[in-house]
Design a protein around this motif. Structure first.
Motif, mmCIF file in Angstrom:
data_model
loop_
_atom_site.group_PDB
_atom_site.id
_atom_site.type_symbol
_atom_site.label_atom_id
_atom_site.label_comp_id
_atom_site.label_asym_id
_atom_site.label_seq_id
_atom_site.Cartn_x
_atom_site.Cartn_y
_atom_site.Cartn_z
ATOM 1 N N ARG A 78 0.816 -1.216 0.000
ATOM 2 C CA ARG A 78 0.000 0.000 0.000
ATOM 3 C C ARG A 78 0.849 1.263 0.000
ATOM 4 O O ARG A 78 0.420 2.288 -0.497
ATOM 5 C CB ARG A 78 -0.949 -0.001 1.194
ATOM 6 C CG ARG A 78 -2.011 -1.088 1.072
ATOM 7 C CD ARG A 78 -3.013 -0.983 2.154
ATOM 8 N NE ARG A 78 -2.398 -1.380 3.422
ATOM 9 C CZ ARG A 78 -3.003 -1.335 4.584
ATOM 10 N NH1 ARG A 78 -4.233 -0.880 4.656
ATOM 11 N NH2 ARG A 78 -2.393 -1.711 5.668
ATOM 12 N N ASN A 79 2.037 1.218 0.557
ATOM 13 C CA ASN A 79 2.912 2.389 0.613
ATOM 14 C C ASN A 79 4.177 2.065 -0.175
ATOM 15 O O ASN A 79 5.105 1.450 0.349
ATOM 16 C CB ASN A 79 3.251 2.732 2.061
ATOM 17 C CG ASN A 79 4.218 3.897 2.166
ATOM 18 O OD1 ASN A 79 4.588 4.513 1.163
ATOM 19 N ND2 ASN A 79 4.631 4.196 3.385
ATOM 20 N N VAL A 80 4.198 2.477 -1.431
ATOM 21 C CA VAL A 80 5.331 2.138 -2.298
ATOM 22 C C VAL A 80 6.617 2.881 -1.920
ATOM 23 O O VAL A 80 7.675 2.557 -2.445
ATOM 24 C CB VAL A 80 5.002 2.374 -3.794
ATOM 25 C CG1 VAL A 80 3.873 1.474 -4.234
ATOM 26 C CG2 VAL A 80 4.714 3.830 -4.071
ATOM 27 N N PHE A 84 10.309 -1.106 3.414
ATOM 28 C CA PHE A 84 9.979 -2.533 3.370
ATOM 29 C C PHE A 84 9.767 -2.996 1.924
ATOM 30 O O PHE A 84 10.058 -4.126 1.589
ATOM 31 C CB PHE A 84 8.720 -2.797 4.214
ATOM 32 C CG PHE A 84 8.429 -4.263 4.424
ATOM 33 C CD1 PHE A 84 9.145 -4.989 5.365
ATOM 34 C CD2 PHE A 84 7.435 -4.901 3.710
ATOM 35 C CE1 PHE A 84 8.881 -6.332 5.577
ATOM 36 C CE2 PHE A 84 7.159 -6.250 3.919
ATOM 37 C CZ PHE A 84 7.887 -6.966 4.855
ATOM 38 N N TRP A 85 9.244 -2.125 1.046
ATOM 39 C CA TRP A 85 8.897 -2.508 -0.320
ATOM 40 C C TRP A 85 9.791 -1.923 -1.408
ATOM 41 O O TRP A 85 9.930 -2.511 -2.471
ATOM 42 C CB TRP A 85 7.465 -2.076 -0.639
ATOM 43 C CG TRP A 85 6.422 -2.644 0.235
ATOM 44 C CD1 TRP A 85 5.591 -1.949 1.064
ATOM 45 C CD2 TRP A 85 6.072 -4.021 0.388
ATOM 46 N NE1 TRP A 85 4.739 -2.813 1.720
ATOM 47 C CE2 TRP A 85 5.029 -4.098 1.319
ATOM 48 C CE3 TRP A 85 6.542 -5.204 -0.171
ATOM 49 C CZ2 TRP A 85 4.438 -5.288 1.714
ATOM 50 C CZ3 TRP A 85 5.969 -6.407 0.213
ATOM 51 C CH2 TRP A 85 4.920 -6.432 1.143
ATOM 52 N N ILE A 86 10.356 -0.758 -1.191
ATOM 53 C CA ILE A 86 10.971 -0.014 -2.286
ATOM 54 C C ILE A 86 12.086 -0.782 -2.991
ATOM 55 O O ILE A 86 12.224 -0.690 -4.213
ATOM 56 C CB ILE A 86 11.447 1.393 -1.830
ATOM 57 C CG1 ILE A 86 11.710 2.285 -3.046
ATOM 58 C CG2 ILE A 86 12.672 1.303 -0.933
ATOM 59 C CD1 ILE A 86 10.506 2.575 -3.877
ATOM 60 N N GLY A 87 12.849 -1.568 -2.270
ATOM 61 C CA GLY A 87 13.901 -2.351 -2.915
ATOM 62 C C GLY A 87 13.346 -3.308 -3.954
ATOM 63 O O GLY A 87 13.867 -3.415 -5.062
ATOM 64 N N ASN A 88 12.264 -3.994 -3.611
ATOM 65 C CA ASN A 88 11.640 -4.911 -4.568
ATOM 66 C C ASN A 88 11.046 -4.160 -5.750
ATOM 67 O O ASN A 88 11.163 -4.594 -6.890
ATOM 68 C CB ASN A 88 10.534 -5.728 -3.885
ATOM 69 C CG ASN A 88 11.084 -6.773 -2.966
ATOM 70 O OD1 ASN A 88 11.623 -6.454 -1.916
ATOM 71 N ND2 ASN A 88 10.968 -8.017 -3.341
ATOM 72 N N LEU A 89 10.393 -3.054 -5.489
ATOM 73 C CA LEU A 89 9.746 -2.305 -6.560
ATOM 74 C C LEU A 89 10.743 -1.739 -7.559
ATOM 75 O O LEU A 89 10.491 -1.720 -8.758
ATOM 76 C CB LEU A 89 8.905 -1.172 -5.970
ATOM 77 C CG LEU A 89 7.635 -1.626 -5.246
ATOM 78 C CD1 LEU A 89 7.121 -0.517 -4.333
ATOM 79 C CD2 LEU A 89 6.579 -2.044 -6.240
ATOM 80 N N ARG A 90 11.887 -1.306 -7.091
ATOM 81 C CA ARG A 90 12.885 -0.694 -7.978
ATOM 82 C C ARG A 90 13.633 -1.717 -8.824
ATOM 83 O O ARG A 90 14.231 -1.358 -9.828
ATOM 84 C CB ARG A 90 13.871 0.132 -7.166
ATOM 85 C CG ARG A 90 13.232 1.406 -6.670
ATOM 86 C CD ARG A 90 14.225 2.300 -5.999
ATOM 87 N NE ARG A 90 13.551 3.537 -5.584
ATOM 88 C CZ ARG A 90 14.021 4.356 -4.682
ATOM 89 N NH1 ARG A 90 15.185 4.107 -4.107
ATOM 90 N NH2 ARG A 90 13.366 5.443 -4.353
#
Length: 184
Positions: A78-80, A84-90
């Motif tokens: 929910r919070n890009v 916690f998530w940004i490494g995977n998203l990038r």
């Protein structure tokens, strides 16, 4: 927030619809729940072709094991901007497509009418030491005013999600009018 979804199509049909190879994945269709294996579409590191790979839906939340020994699963991004998530998203190689035919929202929202076709939601994944896991990426829906609805990707958007750098792929996350969202 997505609590469950359905995929009423076997792996071979999903593979054909989204140009993926399905290999030995035995998925036959049905409900999917957090902490259970589900088929997702990733790009092969060796060939860059789309491949269906079974993964567990949800990242184990940090320090979240319940007293009864159950794992609490984080199933939705929910919070890009969260660390916690940004490494995977990038990292483009950690983005995936999550095929579905319907979505069960929160208890109050009920079931979205099943689609007469397959569609994909944006997802991210990673290999933990003992299993691969994935989470569904969510956005805000301006038309309904709901936050945390799965990001559904149409044909060209799927390829952008799987191959584009983060600057381009992140444009898909902008809040949208749900009537403009189409499925492939």
């Amino acid at each position: 927030m997505t609590r469950a979804y359905r995929l009423d199509a076997p792996s071979g049909v999903v593979a054909q619809a989204f140009g993926a190879q399905h290999g030995p994945d035995p998925w036959g269709g049905g409900d999917l729940r957090p902490g259970e294996f589900a088929p997702v579409i990733v790009r092969s590191a060796k060939t860059s072709q789309r491949v269906i790979r079974p993964m567990v839906w949800g990242y184990p939340a940090p320090n979240s094991m319940t007293p009864s020994g159950e794992v609490q699963w984080v199933t939705t991004v929910r919070n890009v901007l969260s660390p916690f998530w940004i490494g995977n998203l990038r990292h483009v190689e950690l983005r995936c497509l999550v095929p579905a035919t319907s979505i069960l929202q929160s208890k109050d929202d009920g079931v979205i009418t099943p689609a007469p076709f397959l569609f994909t939601m944006a997802g991210i994944w990673r290999d933990l030491t003992d299993m691969p896991v994935f989470a569904v990426v969510s956005i805000d829906d301006n038309k309904t005013g709901k936050a945390g609805v799965p990001l559904i990707l149409a044909g060209p958007q799927q390829q952008i999600w799987l191959t584009a750098d983060w600057k381009e792929a992140s444009r898909l996350l902008e809040p949208r009018d749900s009537s403009s969202t189409t499925c492939a």
